[in-house]
Design a protein around this motif. Structure first.
Motif, PDB file in Angstrom:
ATOM      1  N   PHE A   1      35.698  22.436  43.915  1.00 26.92           N
ATOM      2  CA  PHE A   1      35.067  23.644  44.409  1.00 26.92           C
ATOM      3  C   PHE A   1      34.857  23.261  46.036  1.00 26.92           C
ATOM      4  O   PHE A   1      35.426  24.233  46.757  1.00 26.92           O
ATOM      5  N   LEU A   2      34.598  22.068  46.365  1.00 31.03           N
ATOM      6  CA  LEU A   2      34.067  21.927  47.897  1.00 31.03           C
ATOM      7  C   LEU A   2      35.705  21.818  48.715  1.00 31.03           C
ATOM      8  O   LEU A   2      35.646  22.753  49.734  1.00 31.03           O
ATOM      9  N   SER A   3      36.870  21.566  48.209  1.00 28.29           N
ATOM     10  CA  SER A   3      38.031  21.523  48.968  1.00 28.29           C
ATOM     11  C   SER A   3      38.777  22.905  49.104  1.00 28.29           C
ATOM     12  O   SER A   3      38.795  23.269  50.065  1.00 28.29           O
ATOM     13  N   LEU A   4      38.588  23.897  47.816  1.00 27.49           N
ATOM     14  CA  LEU A   4      38.981  24.949  47.752  1.00 27.49           C
ATOM     15  C   LEU A   4      38.010  25.865  48.472  1.00 27.49           C
ATOM     16  O   LEU A   4      38.516  26.840  49.267  1.00 27.49           O
ATOM     17  N   HIS A   5      36.802  25.756  48.553  1.00 32.75           N
ATOM     18  CA  HIS A   5      35.671  26.541  49.108  1.00 32.75           C
ATOM     19  C   HIS A   5      36.149  26.626  50.586  1.00 32.75           C
ATOM     20  O   HIS A   5      36.171  27.498  51.397  1.00 32.75           O
ATOM     21  N   THR A   6      36.132  25.384  51.265  1.00 31.05           N
ATOM     22  CA  THR A   6      36.495  25.000  52.697  1.00 31.05           C
ATOM     23  C   THR A   6      38.048  25.610  53.054  1.00 31.05           C
ATOM     24  O   THR A   6      37.838  26.283  53.982  1.00 31.05           O
ATOM     25  N   MET A   7      39.129  25.395  51.993  1.00 29.63           N
ATOM     26  CA  MET A   7      40.217  25.722  52.435  1.00 29.63           C
ATOM     27  C   MET A   7      40.246  27.389  52.452  1.00 29.63           C
ATOM     28  O   MET A   7      40.658  28.125  53.384  1.00 29.63           O
TER      29      MET A   7
ATOM     30  N   PHE B   1      44.538  51.086  52.269  1.00 29.63           N
ATOM     31  CA  PHE B   1      45.235  49.790  51.990  1.00 29.63           C
ATOM     32  C   PHE B   1      45.693  49.725  50.671  1.00 29.63           C
ATOM     33  O   PHE B   1      46.976  49.316  50.505  1.00 29.63           O
ATOM     34  N   ALA B   2      44.915  50.404  49.759  1.00 24.41           N
ATOM     35  CA  ALA B   2      45.487  50.391  48.219  1.00 24.41           C
ATOM     36  C   ALA B   2      46.704  51.054  48.198  1.00 24.41           C
ATOM     37  O   ALA B   2      47.524  50.430  47.290  1.00 24.41           O
ATOM     38  N   ALA B   3      46.864  52.085  48.784  1.00 27.68           N
ATOM     39  CA  ALA B   3      48.071  52.992  48.750  1.00 27.68           C
ATOM     40  C   ALA B   3      49.175  52.130  49.251  1.00 27.68           C
ATOM     41  O   ALA B   3      50.545  52.536  48.976  1.00 27.68           O
ATOM     42  N   LEU B   4      49.097  51.080  50.429  1.00 27.41           N
ATOM     43  CA  LEU B   4      50.132  50.659  51.149  1.00 27.41           C
ATOM     44  C   LEU B   4      50.434  49.222  50.640  1.00 27.41           C
ATOM     45  O   LEU B   4      51.675  48.636  50.753  1.00 27.41           O
ATOM     46  N   THR B   5      49.635  48.525  49.930  1.00 28.70           N
ATOM     47  CA  THR B   5      49.718  47.045  49.810  1.00 28.70           C
ATOM     48  C   THR B   5      50.619  46.775  48.210  1.00 28.70           C
ATOM     49  O   THR B   5      50.613  47.629  47.540  1.00 28.70           O
ATOM     50  N   VAL B   6      51.191  45.590  48.553  1.00 30.78           N
ATOM     51  CA  VAL B   6      51.949  45.308  47.316  1.00 30.78           C
ATOM     52  C   VAL B   6      51.082  44.151  46.714  1.00 30.78           C
ATOM     53  O   VAL B   6      51.238  43.639  45.584  1.00 30.78           O
ATOM     54  N   VAL B   7      49.876  43.625  47.199  1.00 30.67           N
ATOM     55  CA  VAL B   7      48.965  42.730  46.929  1.00 30.67           C
ATOM     56  C   VAL B   7      48.092  43.091  45.707  1.00 30.67           C
ATOM     57  O   VAL B   7      47.419  43.929  46.002  1.00 30.67           O
ATOM     58  N   PRO B   8      48.202  42.649  44.373  1.00 31.36           N
ATOM     59  CA  PRO B   8      47.509  43.214  43.419  1.00 31.36           C
ATOM     60  C   PRO B   8      45.617  42.880  43.528  1.00 31.36           C
ATOM     61  O   PRO B   8      45.314  41.821  44.178  1.00 31.36           O
ATOM     62  N   GLU B   9      44.893  43.795  43.169  1.00 35.73           N
ATOM     63  CA  GLU B   9      43.584  43.454  43.258  1.00 35.73           C
ATOM     64  C   GLU B   9      43.255  42.835  41.932  1.00 35.73           C
ATOM     65  O   GLU B   9      43.911  43.352  40.991  1.00 35.73           O
ATOM     66  N   ASP B  10      42.146  41.859  41.787  1.00 40.61           N
ATOM     67  CA  ASP B  10      41.939  41.427  40.758  1.00 40.61           C
ATOM     68  C   ASP B  10      40.960  42.147  39.838  1.00 40.61           C
ATOM     69  O   ASP B  10      40.216  42.892  40.208  1.00 40.61           O
ATOM     70  N   THR B  11      41.250  42.324  38.510  1.00 35.24           N
ATOM     71  CA  THR B  11      40.279  42.969  37.617  1.00 35.24           C
ATOM     72  C   THR B  11      39.400  41.890  36.891  1.00 35.24           C
ATOM     73  O   THR B  11      38.875  42.352  36.073  1.00 35.24           O
ATOM     74  N   ASP B  12      39.503  40.910  36.903  1.00 35.69           N
ATOM     75  CA  ASP B  12      38.768  39.839  36.416  1.00 35.69           C
ATOM     76  C   ASP B  12      38.357  38.543  37.136  1.00 35.69           C
ATOM     77  O   ASP B  12      38.413  38.701  38.475  1.00 35.69           O
ATOM     78  N   ARG B  13      37.885  37.480  36.597  1.00 33.29           N
ATOM     79  CA  ARG B  13      37.318  36.507  37.699  1.00 33.29           C
ATOM     80  C   ARG B  13      38.024  35.286  36.944  1.00 33.29           C
ATOM     81  O   ARG B  13      38.036  34.394  36.161  1.00 33.29           O
ATOM     82  N   PRO B  14      39.109  35.029  37.802  1.00 27.47           N
ATOM     83  CA  PRO B  14      39.998  33.874  37.449  1.00 27.47           C
ATOM     84  C   PRO B  14      39.156  32.474  37.880  1.00 27.47           C
ATOM     85  O   PRO B  14      38.401  32.415  38.599  1.00 27.47           O
ATOM     86  N   ASP B  15      39.807  31.388  37.042  1.00 27.95           N
ATOM     87  CA  ASP B  15      39.349  30.197  37.227  1.00 27.95           C
ATOM     88  C   ASP B  15      40.010  29.549  38.490  1.00 27.95           C
ATOM     89  O   ASP B  15      40.926  30.322  39.348  1.00 27.95           O
ATOM     90  N   ALA B  16      39.448  28.476  39.098  1.00 20.64           N
ATOM     91  CA  ALA B  16      40.172  27.857  40.307  1.00 20.64           C
ATOM     92  C   ALA B  16      41.587  27.694  40.594  1.00 20.64           C
ATOM     93  O   ALA B  16      42.258  28.284  41.279  1.00 20.64           O
TER      94      ALA B  16
ATOM     95  N   GLU C   1      43.755  29.532  38.648  1.00 17.64           N
ATOM     96  CA  GLU C   1      44.389  30.697  38.722  1.00 17.64           C
ATOM     97  C   GLU C   1      44.073  31.363  40.229  1.00 17.64           C
ATOM     98  O   GLU C   1      45.174  32.188  40.623  1.00 17.64           O
ATOM     99  N   MET C   2      43.110  31.099  40.792  1.00 19.07           N
ATOM    100  CA  MET C   2      42.854  31.506  41.947  1.00 19.07           C
ATOM    101  C   MET C   2      43.891  31.251  43.048  1.00 19.07           C
ATOM    102  O   MET C   2      44.840  31.755  43.718  1.00 19.07           O
ATOM    103  N   VAL C   3      44.298  29.846  43.147  1.00 22.30           N
ATOM    104  CA  VAL C   3      45.490  29.287  43.768  1.00 22.30           C
ATOM    105  C   VAL C   3      46.717  30.154  43.688  1.00 22.30           C
ATOM    106  O   VAL C   3      47.542  29.979  44.372  1.00 22.30           O
ATOM    107  N   ARG C   4      47.010  30.025  42.062  1.00 18.76           N
ATOM    108  CA  ARG C   4      48.298  30.637  41.961  1.00 18.76           C
ATOM    109  C   ARG C   4      48.446  31.901  42.280  1.00 18.76           C
ATOM    110  O   ARG C   4      49.348  32.614  42.844  1.00 18.76           O
ATOM    111  N   ARG C   5      47.087  32.963  42.467  1.00 18.44           N
ATOM    112  CA  ARG C   5      47.269  34.373  42.592  1.00 18.44           C
ATOM    113  C   ARG C   5      47.359  34.237  44.333  1.00 18.44           C
ATOM    114  O   ARG C   5      47.938  35.196  44.912  1.00 18.44           O
TER     115      ARG C   5
END
Length: 157
Positions: free
Chosen positions: A47-53, A86-101, A103-107
């Protein structure tokens, strides 16, 4: 384009550059939102290291989106500025779930790499214009996204 700009770049090339920069802006803003979301919602042993990063990363992205939007404005066009645009122009997908830490890093790795690919497709347009200011901006952004993806990948190793 909303007005004629006479800075030595043909209007057709300006239009292409603005469209490309708009895609970079959309990717960057979507990545900003994703990173800020993860900053707020990360839990677990890292938590702390990722929250800060994540806070450092979204603060950097907030400055970046302003710089990209202002470059679009300097080229005489309105910058996209809505979720819809932005949604029409981006290739970065929006999350539809709540990933764990993890998976957050992977995404985030995937999102930074996708943004880097968008920048790479944009570079030849700016180089060929020639638009050295946009090339410089894009080069600096590419460096940030590649370095951030590397750092995030290192967490997963």
């Amino acid at each position: 384009m909303t007005q004629t700009i006479d800075i030595g770049i043909p209007e057709a090339k300006l239009t292409d550059i603005v469209h490309g920069l708009s895609k970079v802006l959309a990717d960057s803003y979507t990545l900003y939102l994703k990173t800020h979301n993860y900053h707020w919602n990360v839990v677990g042993p890292m938590f702390l290291s990722l929250h800060t990063m994540f806070e450092t990363e979204y603060a950097e992205l907030a400055l970046a989106v302003d710089e990209i939007a202002e470059r679009i404005r300097a080229l005489g066009a309105p910058a996209p500025a809505s979720y819809r645009e932005f949604a029409a122009l981006t290739v970065v997908p929006e999350d539809t779930d709540r990933p764990d830490a993890q998976e957050m890093v992977r995404r985030l790795v995937s999102a930074h790499e996708a943004t880097a690919r968008t920048i790479r497709t944009m570079m030849p347009l700016a180089e060929g214009a020639p638009d050295q200011v946009s090339v410089d901006l894009l080069t600096r952004r590419l460096d940030v996204h590649e370095k951030t993806a590397w750092m995030l990948r290192s967490i997963l190793a």
